[in-house]
Design an enzyme around this catalytic site. Structure first.
Site, mmCIF file in Angstrom:
data_model
loop_
_atom_site.group_PDB
_atom_site.id
_atom_site.type_symbol
_atom_site.label_atom_id
_atom_site.label_comp_id
_atom_site.label_asym_id
_atom_site.label_seq_id
_atom_site.Cartn_x
_atom_site.Cartn_y
_atom_site.Cartn_z
ATOM 1 N N ASP A 52 -111.157 -68.263 25.888
ATOM 2 C CA ASP A 52 -110.752 -68.413 24.487
ATOM 3 C C ASP A 52 -111.929 -68.901 23.647
ATOM 4 O OD1 ASP A 52 -108.331 -67.724 25.404
ATOM 5 O OD2 ASP A 52 -107.323 -69.637 24.965
ATOM 6 N N PHE A 108 -114.377 -66.191 22.967
ATOM 7 C CA PHE A 108 -113.747 -65.261 22.015
ATOM 8 C C PHE A 108 -113.913 -65.795 20.589
ATOM 9 C CE2 PHE A 108 -110.317 -63.594 19.433
ATOM 10 C CZ PHE A 108 -110.222 -62.263 19.817
ATOM 11 N N ASP A 109 -113.599 -67.072 20.418
ATOM 12 C CA ASP A 109 -113.695 -67.681 19.091
ATOM 13 C C ASP A 109 -115.111 -67.629 18.531
ATOM 14 O OD1 ASP A 109 -111.067 -68.138 18.817
ATOM 15 O OD2 ASP A 109 -111.114 -70.237 19.494
ATOM 16 N N SER A 123 -80.248 -44.240 14.893
ATOM 17 C CA SER A 123 -79.741 -45.192 15.888
ATOM 18 C C SER A 123 -79.655 -44.468 17.224
ATOM 19 C CB SER A 123 -78.326 -45.660 15.603
ATOM 20 O OG SER A 123 -78.113 -45.979 14.321
ATOM 21 N N LEU A 124 -79.057 -45.135 18.166
ATOM 22 C CA LEU A 124 -78.811 -44.494 19.456
ATOM 23 C C LEU A 124 -77.308 -44.526 19.711
ATOM 24 C CD1 LEU A 124 -81.554 -46.211 21.640
ATOM 25 C CD2 LEU A 124 -81.439 -43.788 21.071
ATOM 26 N N GLU A 135 -85.920 -46.072 30.019
ATOM 27 C CA GLU A 135 -86.673 -47.184 29.453
ATOM 28 C C GLU A 135 -85.713 -48.343 29.281
ATOM 29 O OE1 GLU A 135 -88.159 -45.578 25.704
ATOM 30 O OE2 GLU A 135 -88.553 -43.732 26.819
ATOM 31 N N LYS A 172 -84.040 -51.117 26.978
ATOM 32 C CA LYS A 172 -83.781 -51.217 25.547
ATOM 33 C C LYS A 172 -84.246 -52.594 25.120
ATOM 34 C CE LYS A 172 -80.324 -49.861 22.175
ATOM 35 N NZ LYS A 172 -80.226 -51.002 21.274
ATOM 36 N N ASP A 177 -84.927 -55.709 22.939
ATOM 37 C CA ASP A 177 -84.046 -56.279 21.926
ATOM 38 C C ASP A 177 -84.863 -57.031 20.878
ATOM 39 O OD1 ASP A 177 -81.645 -56.650 20.786
ATOM 40 O OD2 ASP A 177 -80.963 -58.226 22.142
ATOM 41 N N ARG A 179 -87.477 -50.424 10.051
ATOM 42 C CA ARG A 179 -86.494 -49.352 10.086
ATOM 43 C C ARG A 179 -85.643 -49.326 8.818
ATOM 44 N NH1 ARG A 179 -81.981 -48.582 14.742
ATOM 45 N NH2 ARG A 179 -80.223 -48.262 13.375
ATOM 46 N N GLU A 226 -90.625 -51.588 19.274
ATOM 47 C CA GLU A 226 -89.763 -52.722 18.993
ATOM 48 C C GLU A 226 -90.634 -53.971 18.929
ATOM 49 O OE1 GLU A 226 -86.662 -51.772 18.617
ATOM 50 O OE2 GLU A 226 -85.414 -53.573 18.769
ATOM 51 N N TYR A 267 -92.115 -46.989 22.162
ATOM 52 C CA TYR A 267 -91.223 -46.117 22.916
ATOM 53 C C TYR A 267 -91.107 -44.675 22.401
ATOM 54 C CZ TYR A 267 -88.004 -47.674 19.265
ATOM 55 O OH TYR A 267 -87.437 -47.974 18.068
ATOM 56 N N LYS A 293 -83.513 -40.763 28.059
ATOM 57 C CA LYS A 293 -83.928 -39.703 27.139
ATOM 58 C C LYS A 293 -84.219 -38.418 27.903
ATOM 59 C CE LYS A 293 -86.041 -43.130 24.125
ATOM 60 N NZ LYS A 293 -87.268 -43.795 23.694
ATOM 61 N N LYS A 332 -75.391 -49.784 27.694
ATOM 62 C CA LYS A 332 -75.364 -51.217 27.447
ATOM 63 C C LYS A 332 -74.925 -51.967 28.697
ATOM 64 C CE LYS A 332 -76.313 -51.330 22.984
ATOM 65 N NZ LYS A 332 -76.104 -52.205 21.880
ATOM 66 N N CYS A 359 -48.171 -57.590 2.861
ATOM 67 C CA CYS A 359 -49.595 -57.749 2.588
ATOM 68 C C CYS A 359 -49.915 -59.216 2.276
ATOM 69 C CB CYS A 359 -49.994 -56.864 1.410
ATOM 70 S SG CYS A 359 -51.703 -57.099 0.910
ATOM 71 N N CYS A 368 -50.976 -59.224 -1.659
ATOM 72 C CA CYS A 368 -50.113 -58.844 -2.787
ATOM 73 C C CYS A 368 -48.640 -58.801 -2.400
ATOM 74 C CB CYS A 368 -50.545 -57.497 -3.357
ATOM 75 S SG CYS A 368 -50.124 -56.114 -2.290
ATOM 76 N N CYS A 406 -51.542 -51.482 3.319
ATOM 77 C CA CYS A 406 -50.861 -51.965 2.130
ATOM 78 C C CYS A 406 -50.888 -50.814 1.131
ATOM 79 C CB CYS A 406 -51.591 -53.178 1.549
ATOM 80 S SG CYS A 406 -51.057 -53.512 -0.145
ATOM 81 N N CYS A 435 -53.487 -54.236 -5.565
ATOM 82 C CA CYS A 435 -53.850 -55.182 -4.512
ATOM 83 C C CYS A 435 -55.341 -55.512 -4.664
ATOM 84 C CB CYS A 435 -53.530 -54.538 -3.161
ATOM 85 S SG CYS A 435 -53.850 -55.591 -1.754
HETATM 86 P P1 AMP Z 1 -79.024 -49.266 17.931
HETATM 87 O O1 AMP Z 1 -79.650 -50.103 16.863
HETATM 88 O O2 AMP Z 1 -78.160 -50.004 18.862
HETATM 89 O O3 AMP Z 1 -78.444 -48.000 17.390
HETATM 90 O O4 AMP Z 1 -80.212 -48.784 18.861
HETATM 91 C C1 AMP Z 1 -81.311 -48.139 18.330
HETATM 92 C C2 AMP Z 1 -82.484 -49.056 18.367
HETATM 93 O O5 AMP Z 1 -82.824 -49.417 19.687
HETATM 94 C C3 AMP Z 1 -83.719 -48.411 17.862
HETATM 95 O O6 AMP Z 1 -83.797 -48.498 16.463
HETATM 96 C C4 AMP Z 1 -84.791 -49.219 18.507
HETATM 97 O O7 AMP Z 1 -85.189 -50.253 17.641
HETATM 98 C C5 AMP Z 1 -84.132 -49.879 19.690
HETATM 99 N N1 AMP Z 1 -84.785 -49.608 20.969
HETATM 100 C C6 AMP Z 1 -85.138 -50.556 21.856
HETATM 101 N N2 AMP Z 1 -85.705 -50.020 22.929
HETATM 102 C C7 AMP Z 1 -85.747 -48.685 22.744
HETATM 103 C C8 AMP Z 1 -86.219 -47.584 23.520
HETATM 104 N N3 AMP Z 1 -86.768 -47.754 24.712
HETATM 105 N N4 AMP Z 1 -86.088 -46.346 22.997
HETATM 106 C C9 AMP Z 1 -85.513 -46.163 21.792
HETATM 107 N N5 AMP Z 1 -85.039 -47.157 21.013
HETATM 108 C C10 AMP Z 1 -85.145 -48.414 21.487
HETATM 109 ZN ZN ZN Z 2 -51.824 -55.601 -0.771
#
Ligand code: AMP
Ligand code: ZN
Length: 666
Positions: free
Chosen positions: A31, A34-35, A80-81, A111, A113, A115, A134, A170, A222, A285, A309, A403, A406, A421, A427
């Site tokens: 380090d 590097f600095d 999305s997926l 792959e 997923k 988070d 996104r 991600e 990814y 995929k 999932k 309801c 209302c 309703c 309402c």
């Molecule tokens: P969801 O938001 O549940 O519809 O899932 C889609 C999101 O999963 C994408 O927008 C990515 O941000 C995320 N993601 C995480 N890992 C992966 C991966 N290996 N391939 C594609 N999407 C991924």
């Molecule tokens: Zn109502």
């Protein structure tokens, strides 16, 4: 050595050290050293401002402040997926894919997923250009300055890749870094962060990039998107991306069959707990990029991918109360108020109970102990009642009959899961909800008008339906709470501007039950104006492709209602677009009426999307797979052999792109 050469050499070296440390996890310099080198570079750059480079390693430390993030429209939508939760779901997906492609010769990549928060990086000529979140998938925020501080993202590629491309990944906050940040916050007496994902996505929107540079964020890539057809498979493109400097996790794997995919899932189902970062599933995929292109996208997600999932974490807690919410269409949703409990890093207090059947099925009662589950994005769900802990004298839950807002008697039509309703125009949550839907981004997209303002306008009795919006004046809204003259003007001009919104969005905005974005488009295409739509009979409606009984009946109910007729007339008088503009009608014919097309392969004069649009604009129908009903296959280059065979077997006419263009220009 000239100072320019020295600067370039130092930059090169420092890029390499960063890559070793942050991507390969294998430091080759201390380090301290590097600095020293970084300081040396900074000094030289300061003395020679003519050699400034936004992608210099010296730019990693941040410094830039962003007050308002610029909105950028994605060149390629960020989808999305689709999710799956079981082996059967995945097998079904495989079958769909096979059917679509007309082959079972399909390889898959697996792959994890990751988070965190998704990000789209743009590179040109081997250099990092920009990073966009996104957002809603169509447009996101320009967070380039912040992203540059993430050391594992290369700013300059090590060698040739493709010339221009986008790469998606991600942004994650590994657990160790997250815990460290929280420890510091705790010691400073600050509130701790809830979970790594929210902290990662929050970090992207910090105004001060110096603060971002201090956070131990990482970026896993990814997907590579490019028009150059250099790589034939997804896996190959990722492996090469890794070679040129991107952090593509070594966990990705190529699988020859769905059974091998299951092995991957089994392995990570338990092994994920040993990862240094959070994952909530697996992404599967289709590996071949040509096949991916053929499969394309649904309205929300690629057909060539599916997420699996992992089973979510569970806890048990007490149900304190059931509340009933009224939505904009009058639908009633029962919500469970729970004794707060920690689950997967967040505090859970509420869970949806969906409908009366669900309550009955669970046999859930006040004061019951219930099992609650939550996985990733999913809203907490009540899975079951713990009957062993049921209090001795508990009463079965009786679903409300009136309801809660209302007091109207609720109705439930046969085949509907939900109670409604019926007091549409009296309402409160329905009235407000409808106006809020009307102004929302995918509908009339009215600038300067948000949900809270609608509440205010309602409270002050300035509006009671969406047509009233068009009668509002600046003078009327200025006196509202927190409303300055400027914002009042913005709001009124935003409302005025919405008169330009095309009919298909207006139709969606009207909030007719079951008429979502896609259905609205279909209806507009067929009926061309609200007048035609509102006089259409049930039979006419259901004869339209993909319009079923339920939608047809809902449109009829809407059209027969006097209040709706009045509202529509007022919108018309105000100049809101309630028919297709003559402009867009110009290119439409019914030359291809009744003909069913399948599009396959690569095209040169039109993009696939343009081609499909041209078919539909001329009255034809696009289908995804070849069947007896298919009239023509528009065959491009590299059309799959199995499709070709199928077309020949069924005697379907093959035409070229050129043939097609002649067909519609005749
Ligand atoms: P969801 O938001 O549940 O519809 O899932 C889609 C999101 O999963 C994408 O927008 C990515 O941000 C995320 N993601 C995480 N890992 C992966 C991966 N290996 N391939 C594609 N999407 C991924
Ligand atoms: Zn109502």
């Amino acid at each position: 050595m000239s100072s320019q050469q020295k600067i370039e050499q130092l930059r090169e070296e420092l890029h390499q050290y960063n890559h070793n440390y942050y991507v390969l996890d294998n430091a080759i310099i201390s380090d301290y050293d590097f600095d020293i080198k970084l300081k040396e570079l900074e000094k030289l750059e300061e003395e020679n401002p003519q050699f400034f480079d936004t992608n210099s390693p010296s730019q990693r430390v941040g410094g830039g402040i962003t007050k308002n993030f610029e909105t950028i429209i994605h060149k390629n939508r960020m989808y999305s997926l689709d999710n799956s939760y079981s082996r059967e779901d995945i097998q079904d997906w495989e079958k769909r894919v096979q059917k679509f492609l007309g082959t079972d010769d399909i390889e898959f990549t697996c792959e994890l997923k990751y988070d965190g928060a998704s990000i789209n990086l743009t590179f040109e000529n081997g250099q990092f250009v920009k990073a966009v979140t996104r957002g809603d998938g169509f447009q996101g925020d320009n967070v380039t300055t912040n992203i540059k501080t993430i050391r594992s993202i290369p700013l300059k590629l090590k060698r040739d890749f493709v010339k221009n491309f986008e790469i998606r990944g991600e942004i994650v906050l590994p657990l160790k870094g997250f815990l460290k940040m929280n420890k510091e916050r705790f010691e400073n007496g600050e509130e701790e962060y809830k979970n790594p994902r929210n902290t990662a996505s929050g970090s992207l929107k910090l105004q001060d990039s110096t603060e971002v540079s201090k956070r131990p964020l990482d970026c896993f890539l990814y997907q590579v998107i490019t028009e150059e057809r250099k790589y034939k498979t997804h896996f190959e493109s990722l492996e090469n991306a890794r070679e040129v400097g991107f952090k593509v996790p070594e966990t990705i794997a190529l699988k020859k069959s769905i059974n091998d995919v299951f092995e991957f899932i089994n392995f990570w189902d338990s092994e994920r707990h040993n990862l240094p970062y959070e994952t909530d599933g697996i992404v599967i995929k289709v590996n071949n990029l040509q096949q991916q292109e053929e499969l394309g996208y649904t309205a929300k997600a690629p057909r060539w991918a599916i997420a699996y999932k992992f089973k979510a974490e569970q806890v048990s807690t007490v149900l304190n109360e059931i509340k009933y919410q009224v939505g904009r269409t009058g639908a009633i949703t029962p919500v469970a108020n729970l004794e707060p409990v920690q689950l997967a890093g967040t505090t859970v207090k509420r869970a949806s109970l969906h409908n009366a059947d669900q309550i009955e099925k669970l046999d859930i009662r006040i004061n019951d102990f219930v099992f609650v589950e939550k996985g990733g994005e999913i809203i907490p769900k009540i899975i079951a009642v713990d009957f062993t802990k049921r209090p001795m004298y508990s009463e079965p839950t009786v679903y409300i009959k009136n309801c809660p807002e209302c007091n109207s008697e609720l109705i439930r039509t046969k085949g509907d899961a939900k109670h409604y309703c019926p007091n549409e125009f009296g309402c409160a949550p329905q009235i407000t909800g409808r106006i809020q839907h009307f102004i929302s981004r995918k509908a009339m997209d009215i600038d300067g008008l948000g949900g809270e303002t609608i509440d205010l306008l309602r409270k002050e009795n300035l509006i009671s339906n969406y047509a009233d919006l068009y009668d509002l004046t600046v003078a009327q809204v200025i006196p509202l709470e927190r409303m300055a003259e400027k914002s009042a003007q913005n709001m009124i001009s935003g409302i005025k501007k919405s008169k330009e919104i095309p009919f298909e969005k207006v139709l969606f905005a009207l909030g007719i039950r079951f008429v979502g974005e896609t259905v609205a488009k279909k209806l507009v295409k067929h009926f061309k104006s609200i007048d035609n739509l509102m006089v259409a009979s049930f039979d006419t409606l259901v004869s339209v492709d993909e319009i079923g009984d339920r939608i047809a009946q809902s449109i009829i109910d809407f059209s027969n209602n006097l209040s709706n007729i009045q509202l529509i007339n007022r919108l018309k008088l105000n100049g809101v677009k309630l028919e297709v503009s003559s402009e867009s009608l110009k290119n439409q014919t019914d030359k291809l009426q009744g003909e069913v097309f399948v599009v396959s392969g690569i095209f040169y004069q039109l993009s696939r999307t343009e081609l499909k649009k041209a078919i539909e604009d001329n009255g034809g129908k696009v289908s995804s797979s070849i069947s007896k009903k298919t009239n023509y296959v528009v065959a491009g280059d590299n059309m799959g052999p199995s499709k070709l065979e199928k077309a020949n077997d069924l005697g379907v006419t093959l035409i070229s792109e050129q043939d097609f263009l002649e067909m519609i220009s005749e």
